[in-house]
Design a protein around this motif. Sequence first.
Motif, PDB file in Angstrom:
ATOM      1  N   ALA A  20     -18.004 -32.961 -16.599  1.00  0.00           N
ATOM      2  CA  ALA A  20     -18.156 -33.424 -15.223  1.00  0.00           C
ATOM      3  C   ALA A  20     -19.159 -34.580 -15.147  1.00  0.00           C
ATOM      4  CB  ALA A  20     -18.601 -32.278 -14.329  1.00  0.00           C
ATOM      5  N   ILE A  21     -20.237 -34.483 -15.907  1.00  0.00           N
ATOM      6  CA  ILE A  21     -21.247 -35.548 -15.919  1.00  0.00           C
ATOM      7  C   ILE A  21     -20.651 -36.834 -16.487  1.00  0.00           C
ATOM      8  CG2 ILE A  21     -23.423 -36.287 -16.969  1.00  0.00           C
ATOM      9  CD1 ILE A  21     -24.351 -33.380 -16.796  1.00  0.00           C
ATOM     10  N   PHE A  22     -19.914 -36.712 -17.604  1.00  0.00           N
ATOM     11  CA  PHE A  22     -19.312 -37.888 -18.221  1.00  0.00           C
ATOM     12  C   PHE A  22     -18.288 -38.535 -17.293  1.00  0.00           C
ATOM     13  CE2 PHE A  22     -20.304 -36.113 -22.659  1.00  0.00           C
ATOM     14  CZ  PHE A  22     -21.443 -36.893 -22.754  1.00  0.00           C
ATOM     15  N   LEU A  23     -17.476 -37.716 -16.627  1.00  0.00           N
ATOM     16  CA  LEU A  23     -16.477 -38.259 -15.709  1.00  0.00           C
ATOM     17  C   LEU A  23     -17.140 -38.949 -14.525  1.00  0.00           C
ATOM     18  CD1 LEU A  23     -13.804 -35.411 -15.718  1.00  0.00           C
ATOM     19  CD2 LEU A  23     -13.521 -37.734 -16.583  1.00  0.00           C
ATOM     20  N   ALA A  24     -18.221 -38.344 -14.015  1.00  0.00           N
ATOM     21  CA  ALA A  24     -18.948 -38.960 -12.901  1.00  0.00           C
ATOM     22  C   ALA A  24     -19.543 -40.301 -13.318  1.00  0.00           C
ATOM     23  CB  ALA A  24     -20.039 -38.014 -12.406  1.00  0.00           C
ATOM     24  N   ALA A  25     -20.103 -40.355 -14.517  1.00  0.00           N
ATOM     25  CA  ALA A  25     -20.671 -41.616 -15.013  1.00  0.00           C
ATOM     26  C   ALA A  25     -19.590 -42.671 -15.180  1.00  0.00           C
ATOM     27  CB  ALA A  25     -21.382 -41.375 -16.347  1.00  0.00           C
ATOM     28  N   ALA A  26     -18.423 -42.265 -15.714  1.00  0.00           N
ATOM     29  CA  ALA A  26     -17.318 -43.214 -15.902  1.00  0.00           C
ATOM     30  C   ALA A  26     -16.834 -43.749 -14.562  1.00  0.00           C
ATOM     31  CB  ALA A  26     -16.176 -42.529 -16.655  1.00  0.00           C
ATOM     32  N   CYS A  27     -16.682 -42.861 -13.587  1.00  0.00           N
ATOM     33  CA  CYS A  27     -16.243 -43.300 -12.250  1.00  0.00           C
ATOM     34  C   CYS A  27     -17.259 -44.236 -11.606  1.00  0.00           C
ATOM     35  CB  CYS A  27     -15.997 -42.088 -11.360  1.00  0.00           C
ATOM     36  SG  CYS A  27     -14.578 -41.080 -11.843  1.00  0.00           S
ATOM     37  N   PRO A 100     -11.795 -35.113 -22.255  1.00  0.00           N
ATOM     38  CA  PRO A 100     -13.135 -35.634 -22.548  1.00  0.00           C
ATOM     39  C   PRO A 100     -13.720 -35.032 -23.819  1.00  0.00           C
ATOM     40  CG  PRO A 100     -13.270 -33.929 -20.881  1.00  0.00           C
ATOM     41  CD  PRO A 100     -11.800 -34.107 -21.187  1.00  0.00           C
ATOM     42  N   LEU A 101     -14.941 -35.484 -24.154  1.00  0.00           N
ATOM     43  CA  LEU A 101     -15.757 -34.918 -25.228  1.00  0.00           C
ATOM     44  C   LEU A 101     -15.118 -35.055 -26.597  1.00  0.00           C
ATOM     45  CD1 LEU A 101     -16.989 -31.648 -23.454  1.00  0.00           C
ATOM     46  CD2 LEU A 101     -18.188 -33.822 -23.675  1.00  0.00           C
ATOM     47  N   PRO A 277     -12.539 -39.323 -20.954  1.00  0.00           N
ATOM     48  CA  PRO A 277     -11.171 -39.455 -21.460  1.00  0.00           C
ATOM     49  C   PRO A 277     -10.767 -40.919 -21.561  1.00  0.00           C
ATOM     50  CG  PRO A 277     -11.280 -37.797 -19.721  1.00  0.00           C
ATOM     51  CD  PRO A 277     -12.603 -38.486 -19.745  1.00  0.00           C
ATOM     52  N   ALA A 278     -10.244 -41.305 -22.740  1.00  0.00           N
ATOM     53  CA  ALA A 278      -9.755 -42.666 -22.989  1.00  0.00           C
ATOM     54  C   ALA A 278     -10.855 -43.717 -22.874  1.00  0.00           C
ATOM     55  CB  ALA A 278      -8.604 -43.011 -22.034  1.00  0.00           C
ATOM     56  N   GLY A 279     -12.116 -43.287 -22.801  1.00  0.00           N
ATOM     57  CA  GLY A 279     -13.194 -44.253 -22.658  1.00  0.00           C
ATOM     58  C   GLY A 279     -13.160 -44.991 -21.341  1.00  0.00           C
ATOM     59  N   ILE A 280     -12.594 -44.355 -20.314  1.00  0.00           N
ATOM     60  CA  ILE A 280     -12.478 -45.017 -19.018  1.00  0.00           C
ATOM     61  C   ILE A 280     -13.876 -45.334 -18.482  1.00  0.00           C
ATOM     62  CG2 ILE A 280     -12.404 -42.818 -17.743  1.00  0.00           C
ATOM     63  CD1 ILE A 280     -10.487 -44.193 -15.782  1.00  0.00           C
ATOM     64  N   GLY A 281     -14.042 -46.482 -17.935  1.00  0.00           N
ATOM     65  CA  GLY A 281     -15.343 -46.888 -17.397  1.00  0.00           C
ATOM     66  C   GLY A 281     -16.214 -47.525 -18.462  1.00  0.00           C
ATOM     67  N   THR A 282     -16.524 -46.793 -19.513  1.00  0.00           N
ATOM     68  CA  THR A 282     -17.408 -47.329 -20.552  1.00  0.00           C
ATOM     69  C   THR A 282     -16.741 -48.482 -21.296  1.00  0.00           C
ATOM     70  OG1 THR A 282     -16.605 -45.584 -22.028  1.00  0.00           O
ATOM     71  CG2 THR A 282     -18.669 -45.189 -20.894  1.00  0.00           C
ATOM     72  N   THR A 283     -15.438 -48.337 -21.595  1.00  0.00           N
ATOM     73  CA  THR A 283     -14.715 -49.426 -22.249  1.00  0.00           C
ATOM     74  C   THR A 283     -14.737 -50.687 -21.397  1.00  0.00           C
ATOM     75  OG1 THR A 283     -13.253 -47.921 -23.451  1.00  0.00           O
ATOM     76  CG2 THR A 283     -12.453 -50.164 -23.076  1.00  0.00           C
ATOM     77  N   HIS A 284     -14.450 -50.525 -20.104  1.00  0.00           N
ATOM     78  CA  HIS A 284     -14.413 -51.674 -19.214  1.00  0.00           C
ATOM     79  C   HIS A 284     -15.795 -52.311 -19.068  1.00  0.00           C
ATOM     80  CE1 HIS A 284     -11.181 -48.847 -18.114  1.00  0.00           C
ATOM     81  NE2 HIS A 284     -10.452 -49.930 -17.980  1.00  0.00           N
ATOM     82  N   HIS A 309      -7.237 -52.111 -22.144  1.00  0.00           N
ATOM     83  CA  HIS A 309      -7.411 -50.657 -22.126  1.00  0.00           C
ATOM     84  C   HIS A 309      -6.099 -49.961 -21.778  1.00  0.00           C
ATOM     85  CE1 HIS A 309      -8.687 -46.779 -20.243  1.00  0.00           C
ATOM     86  NE2 HIS A 309      -9.442 -46.743 -21.314  1.00  0.00           N
ATOM     87  N   ALA A 310      -5.374 -50.481 -20.797  1.00  0.00           N
ATOM     88  CA  ALA A 310      -4.089 -49.881 -20.421  1.00  0.00           C
ATOM     89  C   ALA A 310      -3.109 -49.918 -21.590  1.00  0.00           C
ATOM     90  CB  ALA A 310      -3.513 -50.609 -19.211  1.00  0.00           C
TER      91      ALA A 310
END
Length: 352
Positions: A20-27, A100-101, A277-284, A309-310
Amino acid sequence: MDSRNQPARPRFSSASLKPAIFLAAACAIVIALFSLVDISRLTETLSRARPAPLLAAALLQVLSPLLRAARLRRILGGTPSLTRVFHIANTGNMVNSLAPLRAGEFCMTFLLSGDLRGGAGEALSKIFVDRVLDVVTVALVFIISALFLPGDMAAASGLRGAAAVCAAALPAAWLLLFLLSRFQNPTLRLLKLLVSPLRFLSWDSLESKLRSALNGLDILFRPRALLPLLGWSVIIWTVIAASYHFGMAALFPPPSPWAPVLAMCFTVVGLMTVAAPAGIGTTHGAIVIALSLFGVPVDQGLAFALLYHAMVVVLNVALGLIGAKCLGFRPGRLLRLSARRGADAPEQAGPR
């Protein structure tokens, strides 16, 4: 009313908190990036994408997992077949793109465990070595690229300073891994004393995973085995850097030969920092930051990050679906397995 007859309320466990923390950070990263760009200019840049360079980038992205499978098979000692390792690696990449993870690593451990004499423990150690080689190679690529950056580049001195830190850290980390592999029993005893106050940790499970990883490190300290693996790694990451170049060329001319390389290195750091998941956010975010150092506007950098990324995620999922089909697994089962983050994988035998 008797509370004993009421069903227990599910508790928000620590296993759920971390994703949840990682997803929140990515968003948060994605929202911040979109707040910095003009959407009309972003869509205009994407609409100008040229298909020929994008096709070249996609072909290189298909080639890279084949090369990675060949390297992993060499780490595994030549078994199982290259085709099977290729499908297993692609299935793990698919799971990493959907969960994730870094759950794909546990998926690969499960799938490889039935093919190795040492079972899941040996599989986990070999995958760990595979990832160490990636980190070492990308660090070397970053050090070399920092040396050749233009002198008038605003961030050149800072990047060279970071490269100097990496150059000092690599041999230190190598020495540490060597000592850990040679003196693993006293190391594990010391670690057990340090974590014993942490009641939520299961030492038996943690010890087996740590011992498996340490056992697999031996190949890193045998030059005749290590040098060919490093050669494979250089080829792999050169192909990936070339795919960044062609993906960028589909939208705009790369501002420097080193821009795709630096974007690749920053992306790897981002993926290691936030395991979404998929490095969303961090990759961009990593790509936008890297390209901004070369004067690329944020809207163009984000357009490339979104397009590239897509493309990577679509290819990972497509190759993973093919791999899961050839291995006789349903993707849903693999995702449920990986959601347990490998808690039960070491005790199970993978399919032969």
